[in-house]
Design a protein around this motif. Structure first.
Motif, short mmCIF file in Angstrom:
data_model
loop_
_atom_site.label_atom_id
_atom_site.label_comp_id
_atom_site.label_asym_id
_atom_site.label_seq_id
_atom_site.Cartn_x
_atom_site.Cartn_y
_atom_site.Cartn_z
N GLU A 1 7.33 5.85 -0.29
CA GLU A 1 6.89 5.48 1.07
C GLU A 1 5.77 4.45 1.00
N LEU A 2 5.92 3.38 1.77
CA LEU A 2 4.91 2.34 1.86
C LEU A 2 4.19 2.42 3.21
N LEU A 3 2.87 2.40 3.15
CA LEU A 3 2.08 2.35 4.38
C LEU A 3 1.95 0.92 4.90
N ASP A 4 2.04 -0.05 3.98
CA ASP A 4 1.92 -1.45 4.37
C ASP A 4 2.59 -2.30 3.31
N HIS B 1 2.22 7.15 -6.92
CA HIS B 1 3.21 6.08 -6.86
C HIS B 1 2.64 4.72 -7.29
N ARG C 1 -5.12 2.51 -2.73
CA ARG C 1 -3.70 2.60 -3.12
C ARG C 1 -2.97 1.28 -2.84
N ARG C 2 -3.64 0.16 -3.17
CA ARG C 2 -3.08 -1.15 -2.90
C ARG C 2 -2.77 -1.87 -4.22
N VAL D 1 0.87 -1.18 0.00
CA VAL D 1 0.00 0.00 0.00
C VAL D 1 0.91 1.22 0.00
N VAL D 2 0.81 2.04 -1.04
CA VAL D 2 1.67 3.23 -1.16
C VAL D 2 0.98 4.43 -0.53
N SER D 3 1.78 5.41 -0.10
CA SER D 3 1.22 6.57 0.60
C SER D 3 0.61 7.59 -0.34
N ARG D 4 1.06 7.60 -1.62
CA ARG D 4 0.61 8.62 -2.56
C ARG D 4 0.07 7.96 -3.83
#
Length: 338
Positions: free
Chosen positions: A290-293, A241, A264-265, A235-238
């Motif tokens: 940046e990755l959230l997950d 991406h 965003r997955r 899962v990307v932050s933006r």
């Protein structure tokens, strides 16, 4: 009790032009839980009705606790306990009276029926409500009382037809715990469910039934292995991406990535899971994304069911048709002759 508690061979049943069961085979070793998994209308409840002598099959054979369901229905009824989709309790009787009544119907003496009722009320955490009419019980309490009623005779085989339908998460977890205790005490359980997580948690083996046929069987792990290996998910932050994430997973994966833009997955099946994960994270770090997950996931039973049937477990298939007066009269006569 024999090593095989339930054996079903070539079971078929039609309602008019609709074939509810089309040659179902099942085998449940004693002291285990079999999860009969399928959507509404797949044939689960028809199977239960036959195994509990409430309905005659058109063809095939079913043996429960060593007794043929057609030729020896009375012996089958004495050997089983049944908890159906809806709590079968008398709302005008107290919890204690409901269980006492069941005990007397099973032929227990007054003293034995009272003792068994008291024991089960305590086991199912209903002692404080024992003398209240069951119409004052919550849905979860009525479900527990119904399950207790199925155990009054200490049955060899317990049939649970979607026992957690309508329960809240807490009630579902409590019911799961009770079902596990049944098997620990030596019972054999046939559990029908459309909740994939329920089958995953409880069943020693699972049979997937769809449109009246058993289409797959095995342990949860065996069924999941049919889907393939692990899935890498990020899962990307933006949002901008997402294209880069899709490219990375296409490079390290073994099939086209799936993109869910609203969350965003991006996910893709991979081989050599940990190696693919490390390579993906390295590329994201190098690009400053940046990755959230991020993580590896094994296939779920949802994935299995979707691959086997082409639809989700919660979707309905062919419903058992509504019966007219003639059909109801016929089934009533069948029940009497049984």
């Amino acid at each position: 009790m024999e090593s095989t508690a339930v054996r079903v061979e070539g079971l078929t049943k039609s309602f008019g032009a609709t074939r509810a069961l089309d040659g179902v085979d099942l085998e449940i070793p004693a002291g285990t839980i079999l999860g009969l998994l399928g959507p509404n209308g797949a044939g689960k409840t028809t199977t239960v009705r036959i195994l509990t002598t409430l309905l005659r099959p058109d063809a095939g054979r079913a043996v429960v606790a060593g007794y043929d369901v057609v030729e020896q229905p009375q012996q089958v009824r004495r050997a089983i306990g049944l908890s159906g989709q809806y709590a079968a309790v008398d709302e005008n009787l107290t919890g204690s009276e409901n269980l006492y009544l069941v005990g007397r119907l099973y032929g227990l003496s007054r003293k034995a029926a009272r003792s068994r009722a008291t024991e089960l009320l305590a086991r199912f955490k209903l002692t404080e409500a024992a003398e209240r009419p069951s119409k004052t019980y919550s849905g979860g309490m009525r479900r527990r009382l119904d399950l207790a009623g199925a155990l009054v005779s200490a049955p060899q085989v317990v049939v649970l037809d979607e026992p957690t339908t309508g329960l809240d998460p807490r009630g579902r977890l409590d019911t799961w715990s009770m079902i596990s205790e049944l098997v620990a005490d030596g019972a054999t359980v046939l559990l029908t469910t459309q909740y994939l997580e329920e089958a995953d948690q409880l069943a020693d083996r699972i049979v997937v039934i769809d449109r009246g046929r058993a289409i797959a069987a095995g342990t949860a792990d065996e069924l999941k292995s049919q889907v393939g290996g692990e899935r890498l998910q990020v899962v990307v932050s933006r949002p901008e991406h997402l294209p880069f994430a899709q490219q990375v997973l296409a490079d390290v994966g073994i099939a086209e990535p799936q993109v869910e833009e609203h969350v965003r997955r991006v996910a893709a099946p991979v081989s050599g899971g940990t190696k693919a994960l490390v390579e993906a994270v390295r590329r994201f770090d190098a690009e400053g994304v940046e990755l959230l997950d991020v993580g590896l996931q094994r296939p779920t039973l949802d994935d299995v069911f979707l691959q086997l049937t082409g639809h989700l477990a919660e979707e309905e298939t062919v419903e058992e048709p509504k019966k007219g007066r003639r059909s109801r009269r016929k089934d009533k006569n069948e029940g009497e002759s049984a």
